[in-house]
Write a protein that holds these residues in place. Structure first.
Motif, short mmCIF file in Angstrom:
data_model
loop_
_atom_site.label_atom_id
_atom_site.label_comp_id
_atom_site.label_asym_id
_atom_site.label_seq_id
_atom_site.Cartn_x
_atom_site.Cartn_y
_atom_site.Cartn_z
N GLY A 33 2.01 -16.39 4.75
CA GLY A 33 0.77 -16.11 4.05
C GLY A 33 0.77 -16.73 2.67
N SER A 35 0.02 -15.47 -0.26
CA SER A 35 0.52 -14.68 -1.39
C SER A 35 2.01 -14.89 -1.60
CB SER A 35 0.23 -13.19 -1.16
OG SER A 35 -1.16 -12.96 -1.16
N ARG A 88 0.12 -8.33 -4.21
CA ARG A 88 -0.84 -8.75 -3.18
C ARG A 88 -0.13 -9.04 -1.86
NH1 ARG A 88 -5.94 -12.80 -3.96
NH2 ARG A 88 -6.44 -13.06 -1.74
N TYR A 89 1.00 -9.69 -1.92
CA TYR A 89 1.76 -9.97 -0.70
C TYR A 89 2.20 -8.68 -0.02
CZ TYR A 89 5.69 -11.03 2.31
OH TYR A 89 6.54 -11.07 3.38
N TYR A 91 0.80 -5.75 -0.13
CA TYR A 91 -0.34 -5.09 0.51
C TYR A 91 -0.74 -5.81 1.80
CZ TYR A 91 -1.51 -1.44 -2.84
OH TYR A 91 -1.50 -0.29 -3.59
N GLU A 92 -0.71 -7.13 1.79
CA GLU A 92 -1.01 -7.89 3.00
C GLU A 92 0.02 -7.60 4.09
OE1 GLU A 92 -1.26 -11.96 1.93
OE2 GLU A 92 -3.15 -11.75 0.84
N GLY A 95 -0.82 -4.54 5.80
CA GLY A 95 -2.12 -4.53 6.45
C GLY A 95 -3.23 -3.92 5.64
N GLU A 96 -3.08 -3.87 4.31
CA GLU A 96 -4.11 -3.32 3.44
C GLU A 96 -4.72 -4.45 2.60
OE1 GLU A 96 -3.48 0.09 1.12
OE2 GLU A 96 -2.32 1.17 2.63
N PHE A 97 -6.06 -4.44 2.53
CA PHE A 97 -6.74 -5.49 1.79
C PHE A 97 -7.80 -4.92 0.84
CE2 PHE A 97 -5.41 -7.04 5.94
CZ PHE A 97 -4.69 -8.17 5.60
N LYS A 100 -7.74 -5.53 -3.54
CA LYS A 100 -7.72 -6.87 -4.13
C LYS A 100 -8.54 -6.93 -5.42
CE LYS A 100 -6.78 -9.76 -0.10
NZ LYS A 100 -7.28 -10.86 0.77
N CYS A 157 1.83 2.07 -2.01
CA CYS A 157 1.67 1.40 -0.72
C CYS A 157 2.91 1.59 0.15
CB CYS A 157 1.39 -0.09 -0.94
SG CYS A 157 1.03 -1.01 0.56
#
Length: 638
Positions: A33, A35, A88-89, A91-92, A95-97, A100, A157
């Motif tokens: 990804g 991030s 950010r990475y 959270y990705e 599986g959370e977006f 942002k 998270c």
């Protein structure tokens, strides 16, 4: 103030080394990804800028003032970009977006302070234009607050997704937190020797190594969860919400191996990628949160709402997924799926996959539908399978499997000339379990080989006892499954068992069913040749039950053919059946093969077989299978 940059150089080397290691698995890097890639670039950029600012400050040349000033601003911008990318990475990854906007706002504020706050107010540093003396600004607490905010978001998270993260990744977080605290304390006591670049590099390097080599949860080909990631995601989902209406769906491409062989591995991978894309659409279109993954070579799984998942699966179109690169012809691609509806209290992902997998096996090869549900009938069959699998090993240890012998007689004299060993399972309640109820199950789970060798040893033990007692000994045939052919070292194990009881190899006949001769011919021929070289007699059992290719007899190392009782049903009233049987007998004789006709149940059948001059005969008309202890008393048939 004197600064040193050797730690930044070390940090750059650490990141480069970890990237070289990750290069070994480039497909996983592709699935990292943006991030994480930005985080890696940010870590490299920070170490380079940190080293450059140290060098420029040591030179202290007023002519380089603007270069130094811009480099320092860039240094602070990258410093704030790193925790943003890391958060950010993370959270990705979970599986959370939805956070942002908060992350973006925080980064924009810090970049604004780093540029304009410093230009107008010397917020983070001041640099004298004449002396090139560097001084820290008053904005250091703002930096700590920003780092604390990012750390708090990661912590929250991580707490929400601790089941998905697993032990190794949680240990990684604690390690990163620990070395970060150490860095802050070190900087407080030794401000002239910055460890920040090295600490960032170590954190990024550990992340790469953990995610690439140690705790991989992403499938390299499709980018979906692999089995580990899927099981964790399911476990987390089940502990977060009500699973009423959910179903576990297991999907498999039909004849994937054949597809790879006929169209090439590249096209096979394309099919898997297209199927993965359709499955991801199924998950994205679900009203409630769903998870999916590739849990095996050609096997996928989805945990989602039943109605959404089944409708999406039925509407999948893989017809354009593959084209033969050599001929340009389309290859029909199909798939099938097994579905298990979750019940109250279900929380074991492996068990749910097992249920869905059993439904999948049930629908495999069914051309009327490609989806099967784990219903009451399948549940009953599945429970029976599990019961057999759980009991069979103990039954073998307790010698519940008994060997029965059915005489094989000379057609003309009716005297017994050999016997066939048949296994019977008589449980602790003295109830006999039908072979049809356990043999197919043992063939599927591979335990049949152990049972076949057990029967062989029981036969050898019986023959040795007869020899020691001076009783008449006849050859005994032992059935072996098609599964045994693929068992490594099967020939050596057979020889070892027979030699253990000092039995002449010619007294043991090896029977393989005719259907086994249609699979993996090269392996079968190789195995049978080895057995014949050892002096064993080879028999083809159930001939005629699988529409044999008669031409294969010229290549097969077979000594005896057993004609299946299928030919004998209503033979006295079937002229065509008589013609077929006569043709088979004549062909076998011309090939030099001896013949055993099995399934003889009437006087009319026996009279007809005798007219054909078949050497041996077997069936209930002469004798039923009997315990080995009774067999010596049976001298002649019927």
């Amino acid at each position: 103030m004197q600064f040193s940059y050797q730690f930044d150089v070390a940090g750059i080397m650490v990141i480069i080394t970890s990237l070289i290691c990750a290069w070994i698995r480039p497909k996983l890097m592709k699935n990292f990804g943006h991030s994480l890639k930005l985080l890696i670039l940010g870590a490299i950029g920070y170490n380079i800028l940190d080293s450059l600012t140290v060098i420029l400050l040591k030179i202290a040349n007023p002519a380089t003032y603007y270069v130094t000033y811009v480099t320092l601003i860039a240094y602070f911008c990258v410093l704030y970009f790193i925790p943003y990318s890391a958060t950010r990475y993370f959270y990705e990854l979970c599986g959370e977006f939805g956070k942002k906007s908060l992350m973006n706002a925080g980064l924009i504020v810090m970049l604004f302070f780093a540029v304009f706050g410093n230009i107008f107010f010397n917020m983070f540093f001041s640099l004298d234009k004449e002396t090139m003396i560097y001084e820290q600004g008053f904005g250091l607490p703002v930096t700590f607050v920003y780092f604390l905010m990012c750390s708090g978001m990661v912590g929250v998270c991580a707490f929400r997704h601790q089941r998905y993260l697993g032990i190794i990744r949680k240990r990684l977080l604690f390690t990163v937190f620990g070395i970060t605290v150490f860095n802050l304390l070190y900087q407080a006591f030794f401000p002239e020797q910055s460890l920040t670049g090295l600490i960032i590099a170590l954190a990024v390097a550990m992340t790469i190594v953990v995610f690439c080599f140690i705790d991989v949860t992403v499938d390299e080909l499709t980018g979906l969860n692999n089995r580990t990631g899927f099981v964790r995601a399911c476990d987390e989902l089940m502990h977060k919400q009500n699973m009423s209406g959910y179903a576990m769906v297991k999907i498999q491409v039909y004849h994937m191996q054949e597809l790879n062989e006929r169209t090439g591995m590249e096209n096979g991978d394309r099919v898997l990628a297209v199927l993965a894309e359709n499955i991801q659409k199924c998950v994205d279109g679900a009203k409630k949160k769903a998870v999916c993954g590739r849990i095996g070579g050609d096997t996928f799984a989805i945990l989602t709402e039943e109605e959404v998942s089944i409708n999406t699966i039925k509407n999948m179109d893989l017809s354009d997924a593959v084209r033969n690169p050599l001929t340009g012809l389309d290859y029909a691609v199909s798939f099938y799926a097994g579905v298990y509806r979750l019940e109250e209290g279900d929380n074991d992902t492996d068990k749910m996959l097992d249920h869905a997998g059993y439904a999948l096996k049930w629908v495999s090869g069914n051309f009327k539908t490609n989806v099967a549900f784990y219903d009451a009938d399948i549940r009953l069959e599945d429970e029976h399978r599990k019961s057999v699998e759980q009991r069979v090993r103990g039954a073998m240890l307790d010698r519940e499997f008994k060997v029965y012998l059915q005489p094989v007689c000379d057609t003309m004299s009716r005297r017994r000339v050999s016997a066939e060993a048949l296994v019977r399972w008589i449980d602790s309640k003295n109830q006999m379990i039908n072979p049809g109820d356990f043999i197919p199950i043992l063939e599927k789970n591979g335990f049949i080989t152990e049972l076949d060798l057990y029967v062989l040893e029981e036969v050898c033990r019986t023959l040795r006892e007869w020899m020691n007692q001076g009783l008449e000994v006849v050859p005994v045939s032992v059935n072996f499954s098609r599964v045994d052919v693929d068992h490594h070292g099967i020939v050596e194990e057979i020889v070892e068992i027979v030699d253990k009881y000092e039995i002449d190899h010619s007294l043991i006949k090896i029977e393989l069913t005719e259907s086994a001769f249609n699979d993996n011919m090269e392996s079968i021929i190789n195995m049978l040749n080895k057995l014949r070289e050892q002096g064993f007699i080879i028999m083809m059992d159930d001939f005629g039950s699988g529409y044999s290719n008669l031409n294969m007899f010229k290549d097969m190392p077979v000594d005896i053919v057993k004609i299946d009782m299928y030919f004998l049903r209503n033979i006295e009233n079937s002229e065509k059946g008589m013609i077929v049987l006569e043709s088979v007998v004549q062909m076998a004789k011309r090939l030099g093969l001896k013949i055993v006709v099995e399934g003889v149940e009437t006087q009319e059948q026996y009279d007809y077989i005798r007219k054909l001059h078949c050497e041996m005969i077997q069936g209930f008309y002469f004798a039923k299978p009997m315990p080995s202890e009774v067999f010596p008393d049976q001298v002649t048939a019927g």
